[in-house]
Structure formats: structure tokens, C-alpha cells
Design a protein around this motif. Sequence first.
Motif, PDB file in Angstrom:
ATOM      1  N   ASN A  79     -30.884 -22.552  -8.661  1.00  0.00           N
ATOM      2  CA  ASN A  79     -30.381 -23.909  -8.341  1.00  0.00           C
ATOM      3  C   ASN A  79     -29.596 -23.737  -7.308  1.00  0.00           C
ATOM      4  O   ASN A  79     -28.601 -22.764  -7.055  1.00  0.00           O
ATOM      5  N   GLU A  80     -29.017 -25.187  -6.949  1.00  0.00           N
ATOM      6  CA  GLU A  80     -27.923 -25.335  -5.812  1.00  0.00           C
ATOM      7  C   GLU A  80     -26.556 -25.447  -6.585  1.00  0.00           C
ATOM      8  O   GLU A  80     -25.481 -25.320  -5.925  1.00  0.00           O
ATOM      9  N   GLN A  81     -26.624 -25.892  -7.952  1.00  0.00           N
ATOM     10  CA  GLN A  81     -25.245 -26.473  -8.627  1.00  0.00           C
ATOM     11  C   GLN A  81     -24.449 -25.079  -9.200  1.00  0.00           C
ATOM     12  O   GLN A  81     -23.312 -25.110  -9.036  1.00  0.00           O
ATOM     13  N   ASP A  82     -25.191 -24.159  -9.619  1.00  0.00           N
ATOM     14  CA  ASP A  82     -24.776 -23.163 -10.444  1.00  0.00           C
ATOM     15  C   ASP A  82     -24.464 -21.935  -9.785  1.00  0.00           C
ATOM     16  O   ASP A  82     -24.736 -21.661  -8.525  1.00  0.00           O
ATOM     17  N   LEU A  83     -23.337 -20.967 -10.223  1.00  0.00           N
ATOM     18  CA  LEU A  83     -23.220 -19.844  -9.702  1.00  0.00           C
ATOM     19  C   LEU A  83     -23.975 -18.840 -10.098  1.00  0.00           C
ATOM     20  O   LEU A  83     -24.209 -18.482 -11.586  1.00  0.00           O
ATOM     21  N   PHE A  84     -24.564 -17.868  -9.459  1.00  0.00           N
ATOM     22  CA  PHE A  84     -25.653 -16.827  -9.762  1.00  0.00           C
ATOM     23  C   PHE A  84     -25.189 -15.464  -9.363  1.00  0.00           C
ATOM     24  O   PHE A  84     -24.548 -15.420  -8.109  1.00  0.00           O
ATOM     25  N   PHE A  85     -25.286 -14.699 -10.359  1.00  0.00           N
ATOM     26  CA  PHE A  85     -24.997 -12.989 -10.030  1.00  0.00           C
ATOM     27  C   PHE A  85     -26.074 -12.497 -10.327  1.00  0.00           C
ATOM     28  O   PHE A  85     -26.547 -12.182 -11.361  1.00  0.00           O
ATOM     29  N   PHE A  86     -26.932 -11.645  -9.205  1.00  0.00           N
ATOM     30  CA  PHE A  86     -27.794 -10.865  -9.331  1.00  0.00           C
ATOM     31  C   PHE A  86     -27.467  -9.335  -9.273  1.00  0.00           C
ATOM     32  O   PHE A  86     -26.593  -8.902  -8.676  1.00  0.00           O
ATOM     33  N   TYR A  87     -27.867  -8.469 -10.107  1.00  0.00           N
ATOM     34  CA  TYR A  87     -28.098  -7.065  -9.954  1.00  0.00           C
ATOM     35  C   TYR A  87     -29.324  -6.647  -9.994  1.00  0.00           C
ATOM     36  O   TYR A  87     -30.060  -6.542 -10.815  1.00  0.00           O
ATOM     37  N   PHE A  88     -29.467  -5.803  -8.865  1.00  0.00           N
ATOM     38  CA  PHE A  88     -30.800  -5.261  -8.716  1.00  0.00           C
ATOM     39  C   PHE A  88     -30.599  -3.788  -8.803  1.00  0.00           C
ATOM     40  O   PHE A  88     -30.027  -2.945  -8.399  1.00  0.00           O
ATOM     41  N   ASP A  89     -31.402  -3.310  -9.462  1.00  0.00           N
ATOM     42  CA  ASP A  89     -31.739  -1.564 -10.093  1.00  0.00           C
ATOM     43  C   ASP A  89     -33.303  -1.324  -9.705  1.00  0.00           C
ATOM     44  O   ASP A  89     -33.606  -1.160 -10.909  1.00  0.00           O
ATOM     45  N   PRO A  90     -33.595  -1.447  -8.443  1.00  0.00           N
ATOM     46  CA  PRO A  90     -35.019  -1.196  -8.411  1.00  0.00           C
ATOM     47  C   PRO A  90     -35.512   0.298  -8.710  1.00  0.00           C
ATOM     48  O   PRO A  90     -34.730   1.204  -8.524  1.00  0.00           O
ATOM     49  N   PRO A  91     -36.678   0.525  -8.627  1.00  0.00           N
ATOM     50  CA  PRO A  91     -36.997   1.989  -8.593  1.00  0.00           C
ATOM     51  C   PRO A  91     -36.484   2.707  -7.381  1.00  0.00           C
ATOM     52  O   PRO A  91     -36.644   2.192  -6.109  1.00  0.00           O
ATOM     53  N   TYR A  92     -35.778   3.784  -7.509  1.00  0.00           N
ATOM     54  CA  TYR A  92     -35.162   4.487  -6.553  1.00  0.00           C
ATOM     55  C   TYR A  92     -36.212   4.940  -5.514  1.00  0.00           C
ATOM     56  O   TYR A  92     -37.015   5.437  -5.623  1.00  0.00           O
ATOM     57  N   ARG A  93     -35.700   5.058  -4.247  1.00  0.00           N
ATOM     58  CA  ARG A  93     -36.432   5.718  -3.049  1.00  0.00           C
ATOM     59  C   ARG A  93     -36.189   7.195  -3.187  1.00  0.00           C
ATOM     60  O   ARG A  93     -34.981   7.555  -3.493  1.00  0.00           O
ATOM     61  N   PRO A  94     -37.094   8.090  -3.249  1.00  0.00           N
ATOM     62  CA  PRO A  94     -37.221   9.394  -3.578  1.00  0.00           C
ATOM     63  C   PRO A  94     -36.283  10.228  -2.553  1.00  0.00           C
ATOM     64  O   PRO A  94     -36.671   9.890  -1.455  1.00  0.00           O
ATOM     65  N   LEU A  95     -35.635  11.105  -3.001  1.00  0.00           N
ATOM     66  CA  LEU A  95     -34.678  11.815  -2.016  1.00  0.00           C
ATOM     67  C   LEU A  95     -35.464  12.824  -1.500  1.00  0.00           C
ATOM     68  O   LEU A  95     -35.095  13.669  -0.534  1.00  0.00           O
ATOM     69  N   SER A  96     -36.540  13.266  -2.113  1.00  0.00           N
ATOM     70  CA  SER A  96     -37.688  14.271  -1.531  1.00  0.00           C
ATOM     71  C   SER A  96     -39.178  13.900  -1.878  1.00  0.00           C
ATOM     72  O   SER A  96     -39.217  13.296  -2.822  1.00  0.00           O
ATOM     73  N   SER A  97     -39.898  14.679  -1.286  1.00  0.00           N
ATOM     74  CA  SER A  97     -41.449  14.201  -1.673  1.00  0.00           C
ATOM     75  C   SER A  97     -41.851  14.716  -2.869  1.00  0.00           C
ATOM     76  O   SER A  97     -42.664  14.416  -3.774  1.00  0.00           O
TER      77      SER A  97
END
Length: 315
Positions: free
Chosen positions: A196-214
Motif C-alpha cells: 500500500n502507499e501508507q506503510d514502510l515495506f522492506f523486500f528481501y529477494f533471494d531468487p534462484p541464482y544465475r549459474p556460474l557455469s553450464s
Amino acid sequence: MFTSYSARPFVKWVGGKGQLLSQLERILPIELDTDSFTYVEPFVGGGAMLFFMLQRFSNIKRVIINDINKNLTDTYKMIKSCPDGLVLKLKYLDKEYKALRDEESRKDFFLMIRSRFNEYDLSELDRSAFFMFLNKTCFNGLYRENSAGRFNVPFGKYTNPTICNEDVIYADSELMNKCDVHILNGDFSQTLNYVNEQDLFFFYFDPPYRPLSSTASFNSYVKEAFNDAKQRELADFCRMISARDNCLWMLSNSDCSAKNPKDLFFENIYEGFDIRRVYASRYVNAVASKRGKLTELVIRNYRTSVKTKIIQSAI
């Protein structure tokens, strides 16, 4: 008596943030120490950051957690609403498994549970118990699905795994019931519906990591792959919520440019935001020599200062 100090992840999870919590804590927004806020974690995974935040900040007003893995989110729901039933079923599975004296018998039991998990129409409680059992007895605590959406991780050969840690289950349940925790299943973008527009929001994103190699890809733990297109979609989502004055966010991902200096994928899609590196240890690799210390990226739309300033990056 069970108290929240024992709260921690109830499953093993690839990329869990337990070892990074002290580093991440140092770069959280300063507002979180003084203002009430809603905590949002669109890729909750094993929940290390979730349980840390719930114990660290008593001023959290509401929590929104989400994951695309329905078996995982259903298990969160069972831990929150039905810990007694879950403990009872896990104790039974623990007793049955540990009564088996040879590895072949334990493997047969594991495969029988895996087959029932994949093939049977189970209650949410049974499915959650099987999910936790398989997590503690499969190879390396991985969760992986084939193209048909079937769990296909092999037997882990553990002789004495902790299948039922009731202290953790009750502590996690207690903590989630102390706060207004909403548990969602689906795409990360649906978390925006709770802003909403009233409250403070803190998002923490920990998605599936992009592979460093194939050969290092652990980013498809459900049948829907989290590929580069999804990584760009997430970056666009982060830019969108950055346009709001009340949304702060922090995101973790792999440090591709450390492996290949020409691979500036994240530097490009998160251009204009604060990008820094933290050190982590990774143990999930078939080749022992490739395990160990490496850097990961932490990206934020704020910089820690006397008063946090949101970075308004070009959209």
C-alpha cells in the motif's frame, strides 16, 4: 517450553542464507530499527532470513512470504497452523526409518516415500511430512523436479538424520504466530498486491541464482526454470517498486563477473543501484575442488547512512 530463540530453517535448502546473516544485517536499512514496517520475502526458500528478521525486529507489522514451490509453502502453513500433527507424523517416519538396519532397506523405504509423494493424492499434512522426510534423507538435502514436476533427488545414504526436530518446528510455529504472516504460493510478482502507499515495506529477494557455469545449475528446483528472462523480469520488478517512496529492497545473487570478468549481466540489469560483494561458502558441487569460498552480489535500492536515501534509478 519452546521459545523463539530456537527458530531457524526446518529444511535444508540450497543457497540458504544462514552463514551470511551477519553480513546482511550490517547493510540493512537504518529505518528498520525505528519504524514499523512490512517485511516481504518473495523467494522464501528455507527461511533463514525470515526467521532472523522475525527475531531481530519486534517492530515488524506484517510479513508476506512467497515461493513457487507449493510443497514448501504448504509445509510453512502446516508448521504455522498444525505443528502437533506434523511432529506426530515425522516421529513415526523417523522411527520407521531408523528401525531399518541396513542401507538397502533404508533406500527402499526412501524410494517408497518418494513414490507416494509423487503419485498419491495426499492430505496437506501427509504431504508436508513426506516433504520434510525426503529433504532430510535425500542426497545433500536438494529439492529438484523433473519436467513432469516429480521430485527426483536420489537417496542420501544417511544412517541417523534428524528427521523430526520438534524444537525447531514448535519455535518456528510460535514465531510465525506472533506476527501477521501471510504465506503465498506462486510467482514473486504477486507480492506487489500487498503493498500500500501508507506503510514502510522492506523486500528481501533471494531468487534462484544465475549459474556460474553450464554445469553448476541449481536454479530450477521446480519444473519452471528461472532463466535469464526471469532474472530480467525480477530486475524490472525491483525498478518498479523503487519508484515508490515507501519500498526499500535488498537482493542476493551469484557474482558472475568474478568468474568471468566479461559477464556483466547483473551489473547491466541493475545499473544505477548499489552493488556490493559478500563472501559465502558453497558446498553443493559434485566436484570437491569447486566447493569453498566465493563472492556473491548484494544489490540494494538504498545506501546505509544517517537516514537511508532511496536510489532512484532510471526506469
